[in-house]
Design a protein around this motif. Structure first.
Motif: not given
Length: 264
Positions: A114, A102, A118
């Motif tokens: 971000e 990510w 998550r």
């Protein structure tokens, strides 16, 4: 260091966790080369056996440091086999490849990562369970064996991530900051009983964990103004120094071994 039983750890018994690869395996090889009898402990049993098989005075144990019963049994086994334990190097730990992906995706897209919103509970607990809970289990087991004998040294492996706290990697940074604080608190308690506890905090190091790091992140760690990625052997040398009598006055130290990327 010539001769099979010469060296600064001659006659000593050591337990190394995370010893099937990376920094842990390098520590095992260094300890054996310097005369120690070594228990090679890793959650990956075949990897631990492969490391132990190539060395004299080494035997393997399959140990998940997140499982307190397995950790306690490992310490019991070492004492049953050798009657003593002088050195513990706790190198077992995990990262989060998904979070790294990510972060890498955000870098490629030139946007902030971000991750926290998550991040699932399972991912958080996995990192904490192994990195922080596991360190507690190992420190507790070491003190149970060493304190009655009023001697012993323990080295835990932290991380420079505890200081620079990379955006998008909160669980890893928190787990390693916890390792540092936990180790320092235990160090202040243990020294009253003749047991020294210290921490080595590596920066980027060439290990299997690093090999799984996305290329864009690896490039981000590259800086021509500082040393390149450390080798596992270089970090092992720091750990062995902390475990040796040469570091007799170091208690609760966190040695930052990051090649000059930053200081604290």
């Amino acid at each position: 260091m010539s001769g099979e039983h010469s060296g600064r750890f001659a006659g000593q018994v050591a337990l190394v966790t995370g010893a099937g690869s990376g920094i842990g395996a390098a520590v095992v090889r260094r300890l054996v080369a310097q005369g120690a009898e070594v228990c090679v402990a890793d959650v990956d049993g075949p990897a631990a056996r492969a490391v132990a098989k190539e060395l004299p005075r080494a035997h393997s144990l399959t140990v998940d440091v997140a499982d307190p019963a397995q950790v306690d049994e490992a310490f019991d086994e070492v004492v049953r086999r050798h009657g003593r334990l002088d050195v513990v190097v706790h190198a077992a730990g995990v990262d989060d490849p998904t979070a790294k992906e990510w972060i890498a995706e955000a870098l490629v897209a030139e946007r902030p990562p971000e991750v926290t919103a998550r991040l699932g509970d399972d991912a958080w607990r996995r990192v904490m369970r192994v990195n922080l809970d596991g360190t507690f289990h190992v420190l507790r087991g070491a003190l149970r064996v060493m304190v009655p004998h009023r001697s012993g040294t323990v080295v835990t492996v932290g991380s420079s991530s505890a200081f620079d706290a990379q955006a998008g990697y909160p669980h890893y940074a928190a787990s390693k900051a916890g390792v540092h604080a936990l180790s320092q608190s235990v160090a202040k308690e243990a020294i009253a009983f003749g047991v020294r506890v210290n921490v080595v905090a590596p920066g980027p190091t060439e290990t299997g964990m690093a090999a799984r790091t996305p290329a864009v992140l690896r490039r981000g760690f590259a800086d021509p103004r500082v040393r390149p990625y450390a080798t596992a052997e270089e970090i092992a040398d720091v750990a062995l120094f902390l475990a040796s009598s040469e570091a007799a006055n170091l208690v609760g130290a966190v040695l930052l071994a990051n090649g000059g990327r930053f200081t604290v």
